[in-house]
Motif scaffolding. Structure first.
Motif, short mmCIF file in Angstrom:
data_model
loop_
_atom_site.label_atom_id
_atom_site.label_comp_id
_atom_site.label_asym_id
_atom_site.label_seq_id
_atom_site.Cartn_x
_atom_site.Cartn_y
_atom_site.Cartn_z
N GLU A 117 -2.13 10.00 3.37
CA GLU A 117 -2.42 8.57 3.40
C GLU A 117 -1.13 7.77 3.48
O GLU A 117 -1.00 6.83 4.26
N GLN A 118 -0.11 8.19 2.70
CA GLN A 118 1.17 7.49 2.71
C GLN A 118 1.86 7.62 4.07
O GLN A 118 2.43 6.65 4.58
N LYS A 119 1.77 8.81 4.68
CA LYS A 119 2.35 9.01 6.01
C LYS A 119 1.75 8.05 7.02
O LYS A 119 2.43 7.47 7.87
N MET A 153 11.67 7.23 0.02
CA MET A 153 10.99 7.27 1.32
C MET A 153 11.97 6.86 2.41
O MET A 153 13.00 6.24 2.15
N SER A 199 0.38 4.76 -2.38
CA SER A 199 -0.35 5.84 -1.69
C SER A 199 0.43 7.15 -1.80
O SER A 199 1.59 7.18 -2.20
N LYS A 200 -0.24 8.24 -1.42
CA LYS A 200 0.38 9.57 -1.51
C LYS A 200 0.00 10.41 -0.30
O LYS A 200 -0.98 10.14 0.39
N GLU A 244 0.83 -1.21 0.00
CA GLU A 244 0.00 0.00 0.00
C GLU A 244 0.86 1.26 0.00
O GLU A 244 0.53 2.25 -0.65
N VAL A 245 1.97 1.22 0.72
CA VAL A 245 2.80 2.42 0.81
C VAL A 245 3.38 2.81 -0.55
O VAL A 245 3.63 3.99 -0.84
N PRO A 299 4.18 2.18 -8.76
CA PRO A 299 3.06 3.04 -8.35
C PRO A 299 2.02 3.30 -9.43
O PRO A 299 0.83 3.10 -9.18
N GLN A 352 11.98 1.66 -0.56
CA GLN A 352 12.17 2.99 0.02
C GLN A 352 13.28 3.75 -0.70
O GLN A 352 13.21 4.97 -0.87
#
Length: 443
Positions: free
Chosen positions: A119-121, A171, A115-116, A111-112, A213, A166
């Motif tokens: 929501e990603q946080k 990330m 997502s953006k 999911e990460v 993504p 990441q």
């Protein structure tokens, strides 16, 4: 007797890699078969007809699916270099943590990547809580399995994917500062000679993850908006064609069984011209006529193509499908209701058509080549013909007269997807006897 071990996987799959690591830790020789998940092989669909996905381990002809299930099978079959503890409680705990990784960490890791913003946080925070839980379990051990690589370590290769993700997507999730214990474990894991041998090339892996993504977002959007319904009847070869195509494509659909002696208002609404099945309704838009529907399916869901891409080959596939519907099907229906000399003449006509189809098939595995295609699906009429000749005591298509077509027929009905869509044999035989039995010649 020599062992035969095959692994169906894909290079970028963490789940395939798990099995490679386990087999190599055990020193088991195996054949690796790289699958194209946008065009799954008949062998994969045969060996994993339930989920139709990788990895699948085939050991002496017996398939095992689902990575954690495969890992346990490997450990119980080749008992040297164990990857699970022998103590029942420790074994239960290993299974618990492997399941935790699959049920909690993997969904969040996927999911990460798609997502953006806020929501990603939120997803990153969720992952970090899960990583803290895993770090607490690892404590001061070298590996989750103790001093050597074990079941949980192999399952936790998802963390290696997360580290690659990441970096690829810019990330910060698992850093040495935040997770010193897990980071140390990660370094020992990727430095392990067997694990290192099974890792995909780093740059290739980074490039692959960078492409996730947008592809995943497109897939999610498509999945959210899809509504697919098929109106059919269990005994209709034309309905079965559509079922086969949808299942080859992996498209989820609602099947609605019609009573043709009392057609539903929905069927009459969606096919007001012919008022017959099959009808495919996709997001409220109806498509009728089986060959038209097959092409619509192939153009809408482009993975696992059933038509060739080459224009000439595509034209030839359409030609042969039309030949089957325009020539073979009318003759098959006629032979079932005719008698005496008329019936003999129709049988000769059908056999001429079968010779023509056999000449086209030649030495190919399927009309579509190596895998089930458009013409093979259309030629399910031949399956009906074989059921009908058995039910009514006729000899039209025999192995002796048509060895090539008979071989094709066996491959077709043995295909996992096609087999799943066939009506129950006894029910089919009984229905043909009821519908056409009175037309058969007396003996």
């Amino acid at each position: 007797m020599a062992e035969e071990v095959k692994l169906f996987g894909t290079w970028a799959s963490v789940f395939s890699r798990r099995i490679e690591v386990a087999l190599k830790l055990k020193g088991v020789q195996f054949e690796y078969i790289e699958e194209n998940l946008s065009n799954k092989s008949p062998a994969l669909l045969k060996y994993n007809p339930v989920h139709k996905k990788i990895p699948v381990l085939v050991h002496n002809g017996k398939p095992v699916a689902e990575s954690l299930v495969i890992l346990e099978y490997i450990d119980e079959t080749w008992k040297h270099n164990p990857i699970l503890p022998t103590d029942p409680y420790e074994k239960a705990m290993a299974r618990f943590w492997a399941k935790y990784i699959d049920d909690k960490l993997w969904p969040a890791a996927r999911e990460v990547a798609v997502s953006k913003g806020e929501e990603q946080k939120g997803v990153i925070e969720e992952i970090q809580k899960q990583l803290k839980t895993l770090e607490s379990e690892l404590k001061e051990k070298k590996f989750f399995g103790g001093q050597s690589l074990g079941f949980v370590d192999i399952a936790a290769n998802i963390i290696v994917w997360l580290v690659v993700a990441q970096e690829a997507l810019g990330m910060e999730i698992l850093t040495e500062e935040k997770f010193p214990v897990l980071h140390g474990w990660y370094q020992r894991l990727v430095d392990d000679a067997v694990f290192k041998e099974c890792m995909p090339p780093r740059e290739q892996h980074l490039s692959f993850v960078k492409g996730i993504p947008m592809a995943a977002i497109s897939l999610q959007t498509a999945t959210m908006t899809e509504e697919v319904k098929l109106f059919g009847t269990w005994a209709s070869i034309f309905s079965r064609r559509i079922e086969v195509a949808l299942k080859l494509k992996g498209v989820q659909f609602e099947y609605i069984e019609e009573n043709l002696s009392n057609k539903s208002p929905a069927l009459l609404k969606y096919n007001p011209v012919h008022k017959k099945i099959p009808v495919l309704v996709h997001n409220g838009k109806p498509v009728a006529e089986s060959l038209v529907i097959l092409e619509y399916i192939d153009e809408t869901w482009k993975h696992n193509p059933i038509l060739p891409t080459d224009p000439y080959e595509k034209a030839m596939a359409r030609f042969w499908a039309k030949y089957i519907d325009d020539k073979l099907w009318p003759a098959v229906t006629k032979v079932l209701v005719s008698k005496g000399e008329e019936q003999k003449g129709v049988i000769e006509e059908i056999q001429e058509q079968l010779k023509t189809l056999e000449s086209e098939l030649k030495e190919k595995k399927f009309f579509g080549g190596e895998s089930l295609g458009f013409v093979d699906i259309a030629a399910n009429i031949i399956v009906f013909l074989l059921v009908a000749q058995e039910a009514l005591g006729m000899e039209i298509l025999t192995e002796e007269k048509f060895p090539v077509l008979h071989g094709w027929y066996q491959r077709l009905v043995d295909d996992a997807v096609f087999k799943e869509c066939m009506p129950p044999r006894e029910q089919h035989l009984s229905s043909v006897k009821v519908w056409f039995g009175s037309s058969t010649p007396s003996k």
